[in-house]
Enzyme design. Structure first.
Site, mmCIF file in Angstrom:
data_model
loop_
_atom_site.group_PDB
_atom_site.id
_atom_site.type_symbol
_atom_site.label_atom_id
_atom_site.label_comp_id
_atom_site.label_asym_id
_atom_site.label_seq_id
_atom_site.Cartn_x
_atom_site.Cartn_y
_atom_site.Cartn_z
ATOM 1 N N LYS A 22 6.513 8.539 2.685
ATOM 2 C CA LYS A 22 6.143 7.979 1.373
ATOM 3 C C LYS A 22 4.646 8.126 1.129
ATOM 4 O O LYS A 22 4.217 8.527 0.054
ATOM 5 C CB LYS A 22 6.555 6.498 1.364
ATOM 6 C CG LYS A 22 6.390 5.787 0.055
ATOM 7 C CD LYS A 22 7.361 4.611 -0.047
ATOM 8 C CE LYS A 22 6.965 3.405 0.765
ATOM 9 N NZ LYS A 22 5.889 2.607 0.144
ATOM 10 N N SER A 23 3.835 7.791 2.121
ATOM 11 C CA SER A 23 2.378 7.895 1.960
ATOM 12 C C SER A 23 1.965 9.328 1.649
ATOM 13 O O SER A 23 1.125 9.575 0.775
ATOM 14 C CB SER A 23 1.674 7.468 3.253
ATOM 15 O OG SER A 23 1.827 6.101 3.471
ATOM 16 N N ARG A 27 0.334 11.218 -1.987
ATOM 17 C CA ARG A 27 -0.907 11.998 -1.933
ATOM 18 C C ARG A 27 -0.670 13.457 -2.302
ATOM 19 O O ARG A 27 -1.513 14.100 -2.941
ATOM 20 C CB ARG A 27 -1.512 11.896 -0.528
ATOM 21 C CG ARG A 27 -2.088 10.497 -0.259
ATOM 22 C CD ARG A 27 -2.169 10.205 1.222
ATOM 23 N NE ARG A 27 -2.887 8.980 1.545
ATOM 24 C CZ ARG A 27 -2.371 7.745 1.518
ATOM 25 N NH1 ARG A 27 -1.107 7.563 1.151
ATOM 26 N NH2 ARG A 27 -3.098 6.704 1.836
ATOM 27 N N GLY A 94 2.103 -0.549 -4.179
ATOM 28 C CA GLY A 94 0.692 -0.870 -3.983
ATOM 29 C C GLY A 94 -0.114 0.398 -3.768
ATOM 30 O O GLY A 94 -1.237 0.538 -4.269
ATOM 31 N N SER A 167 -7.804 -0.304 5.689
ATOM 32 C CA SER A 167 -6.781 -0.059 4.669
ATOM 33 C C SER A 167 -6.872 1.370 4.161
ATOM 34 O O SER A 167 -7.882 1.772 3.584
ATOM 35 C CB SER A 167 -6.965 -1.030 3.493
ATOM 36 O OG SER A 167 -6.254 -0.549 2.364
ATOM 37 N N GLN A 169 -5.222 2.463 1.763
ATOM 38 C CA GLN A 169 -5.186 2.455 0.293
ATOM 39 C C GLN A 169 -6.598 2.319 -0.260
ATOM 40 O O GLN A 169 -6.970 3.012 -1.210
ATOM 41 C CB GLN A 169 -4.292 1.321 -0.197
ATOM 42 C CG GLN A 169 -2.837 1.546 0.172
ATOM 43 C CD GLN A 169 -1.927 0.427 -0.272
ATOM 44 O OE1 GLN A 169 -2.373 -0.556 -0.840
ATOM 45 N NE2 GLN A 169 -0.647 0.575 -0.004
ATOM 46 N N ASP A 318 3.246 -1.278 8.815
ATOM 47 C CA ASP A 318 4.504 -1.394 8.062
ATOM 48 C C ASP A 318 5.712 -1.674 8.954
ATOM 49 O O ASP A 318 6.812 -1.922 8.453
ATOM 50 C CB ASP A 318 4.749 -0.112 7.256
ATOM 51 C CG ASP A 318 3.752 0.024 6.116
ATOM 52 O OD1 ASP A 318 3.161 -1.004 5.704
ATOM 53 O OD2 ASP A 318 3.550 1.153 5.640
#
Ligand code: S3P
Length: 438
Positions: A22-23, A27, A94, A167, A169, A318
C-alpha cells in the site's frame, strides 16, 4: 453493516500472494503522475486507500487506466497537475492525505483535502507545521491540526526539519514539497522510518542522500523530471503479516507467501516473531524497483513472550494488532513500550486491541505508551474464546481478530469489517483458500 464469522479448526496449508504494498502504491502513483509520459504500475494495491489516491490525480487532470493487475499512469511532468474542481477525498488514508498535502503545497493552484470520519480525527499538524515553515499556506480545522485542509499553493523553500516522531508520512510529505522548493530539504527522524519514498525517488532518478537518520533532497530536480519508469509493486508485508501469524499459531500449518516486500525498514515483525520462536524462512531473495522481495515460508511453532521497546516500533508500526494476537498465545508475558504512536492510527490501537482481544479472553494491561500481554496459563487457561467483537472501523484490527478467531474455542463474529477493503480486498477468500487445502 458487514461482518465476518470465523470458525476455528483445521490448519493452513499452501501458497498465496497478498495485495501489492500500500505504501509503495501511493508513492508510485504520485511519482508516475509527476513523470512525463506513461508508467505502468504492476501488482498495485487495489485497496480503497490507493484507489482514492488514483482518483485524486484523475481529479487533477492525470489519466490513469485501471486494469486488475496494472495501473497505467499518463504523467504530465512536475508542473502538469491542474486545479481540481472539488475537494479531494482521501477516504480512510492518512498516507494519502499527508503526502498530498506536501505535494500540493508547492503547486500554483488551490486544493481542499479531506477524508472519512477517522481521517478527520487524525493529527495533521505534524505535516502542516513544518510545511508552513517551508512557506506553505495551509488552513484547516483547529488551526490546521485537523482535516479538511485548504492548501493555497505557494513558493516554497527548503528547511532542515528535526521531526519529533519517526514517521514516513511526515518525511515523505516534506520530501514531496521539497521537489518544489528552492534550496535543500533535510528531514531528520529520531529513528529511521520506512524508506520507500527515498528508494522510489532514486528509482525515478531523483538525487537524494541519507546521512544517519536524516534524508537530504538537494533541491528541485535539475532540468525537470527524469522520465517515466515501469515498476512492479512487491506484496505488502503488512498484509502478509496476518498469514505469517496465522501459520505460526494454528498447529500443523505450513504456508508460503510469495513475492513479499522485505525492506529492512519494514521487517520488524518477522524479526520479533523469530525471536519469540516462530519458524519463518525468507527464501528466493530478489529485487523489484529498488525494493527487496522474497518468499516467506512459515510453519507452526510455539511462541514465548518478549520485551519490545521504542527502538523497534518504526519497523513494525502497522503490525502491532497482529503481534498482540501472537503474544496472547505465547508463553509468558510480552511487554510493549514506546508505542504511543499507536494511539493515533486508524483507531487507538492500544485501546481497541485491549478491549477486543480482551473479549476473547486475552489478559492484557494497558500502559500509556504500550501494553502488557499475559500469555496462556494460570486463570486464563490455554485458549482464546469465541466472542462477538468489533473492528472500530480499523482494517488491521478486523483482520487481526479474524486470525485470533482461528484458534478460539468457538466461532468468532467480527462486526464492521467493510474497512478491510481499504488495504486487503479478498482477505477472507485468501484465508479460506489456505483453510480448504487442509
Ligand atoms: C505509512 C507510514 C506509517 C504507517 C502507515 C503507512 C506510509 O505511518 O503506519 O500505515 O506509507 O508512509 P506514520 O508515518 O504515521 O508512522
Amino acid at each position: 453493516m458487514s461482518s465476518l464469522t470465523i470458525n476455528p479448526g483445521g490448519h493452513l496449508k499452501g501458497a498465496i500472494t497478498v495485495p501489492g504494498d500500500k505504501s509503495i502504491t501511493h508513492r508510485a502513483i504520485i511519482l508516475s503522475a509527476l513523470a512525463e509520459g506513461e508508467s505502468a504500475i504492476t501488482g498495485y494495491c487495489r485497496g480503497e486507500d490507493c484507489l482514492n489516491t488514483a482518483r485524486a490525480f484523475r481529479a487533477m487532470g492525470i489519466q490513469i487506466g485501471e486494469q486488475p493487475d496494472r495501473l497505467r499512469v499518463s504523467g504530465k511532468g512536475l508542473w502538469g497537475l491542474t486545479e481540481p474542481e472539488q475537494p479531494i477525498d482521501c477516504g480512510n488514508s492518512g498516507t494519502g492525505i499527508r503526502l498530498l498535502t506536501g505535494l500540493l503545497a508547492g503547486q500554483d493552484f488551490f486544493t481542499v483535502l479531506t477524508g472519512d470520519e477517522f481521517v478527520r480525527r487524525r493529527p495533521m499538524g505534524r505535516v502542516v507545521k513544518p510545511l508552513r515553515q517551508m512557506g506553505a499556506m495551509i488552513a484547516g480545522r483547529k488551526g490546521g491540526e485537523l482535516a479538511p485542509l485548504a492548501v493555497t499553493g505557494s513558493r516554497l523553500h527548503g528547511i532542515a526539519y528535526a521531526s519529533p516522531v519517526a514517521s514516513a508520512q511526515v518525511k515523505s510529505s516534506l520530501l514531496l514539497a521539497g521537489l518544489y522548493a528552492q534550496g535543500v530539504t533535510r528531514v531528520t527522524e529520531p529513528q529511521r522510518s520506512r524508506d520507500h519514498t527515498e528508494r522510489l525517488f532514486r528509482y525515478f532518478g531523483i538525487p537524494i542522500r541519507e546521512e544517519g537518520t536524516a534524508v537530504v533532497l538537494p533541491g528541485q530536480p535539475p532540468g525537470g523530471w527524469p522520465g517515466t519508469k515501469d515498476l512492479v509493486v512487491p506484496g505488502d508485508l503488512s498484509a502478509a503479516a496476518f498469514f505469517v501469524v496465522a501459520a505460526t499459531i494454528v498447529p500443523g500449518s505450513d504456508v508460503t507467501i510469495t513475492g513479499v516486500g522485505v525492506n529492512p525498514t519494514r521487517i520488524g515483525l518477522l524479526e520479533v516473531l523469530t525471536e519469540m520462536g516462530a519458524d519463518i524462512q525468507i527464501l528466493n531473495r530478489r529485487e523489484e524497483a529498488g525494493e527487496p522481495v522474497a518468499d516467506l515460508r512459515v510453519c507452526a511453532a510455539s511462541l514465548r513472550g518478549i520485551r519490545i521497546g521504542a527502538e523497534r516500533m518504526p519497523q513494525m508500526i502497522d503490525e502491532f494488532p497482529i503481534l498482540c494476537v501472537a503474544a496472547a498465545l505465547a508463553a509468558g508475558d510480552t511487554v510493549i513500550t514506546g508505542a504511543g504512536e499507536l494511539r493515533v492510527k486508524e483507531s487507538d490501537r492500544i485501546a481497541t486491541m485491549v478491549l477486543e482481544l480482551g473479549k476473547m479472553g486475552a489478559a492484557m494491561t494497558e500502559l500509556p505508551d504500550g501494553l502488557i500481554i499475559q500469555g496462556p496459563g494460570g486463570q486464563r487457561g490455554r485458549q482464546l474464546h469465541g466472542a462477538v467483537c468489533t473492528s472500530h472501523g480499523d482494517h488491521r484490527v478486523a483482520m487481526s481478530l479474524a486470525i485470533a478467531g482461528l484458534v478460539a474455542d468457538a466461532p468468532t463474529h467480527i462486526e464492521n469489517t467493510a474497512c478491510i477493503e481499504t488495504s486487503f480486498p479478498g482477505f477472507n477468500g485468501k484465508l479460506l483458500e489456505l483453510l480448504t487445502k487442509s
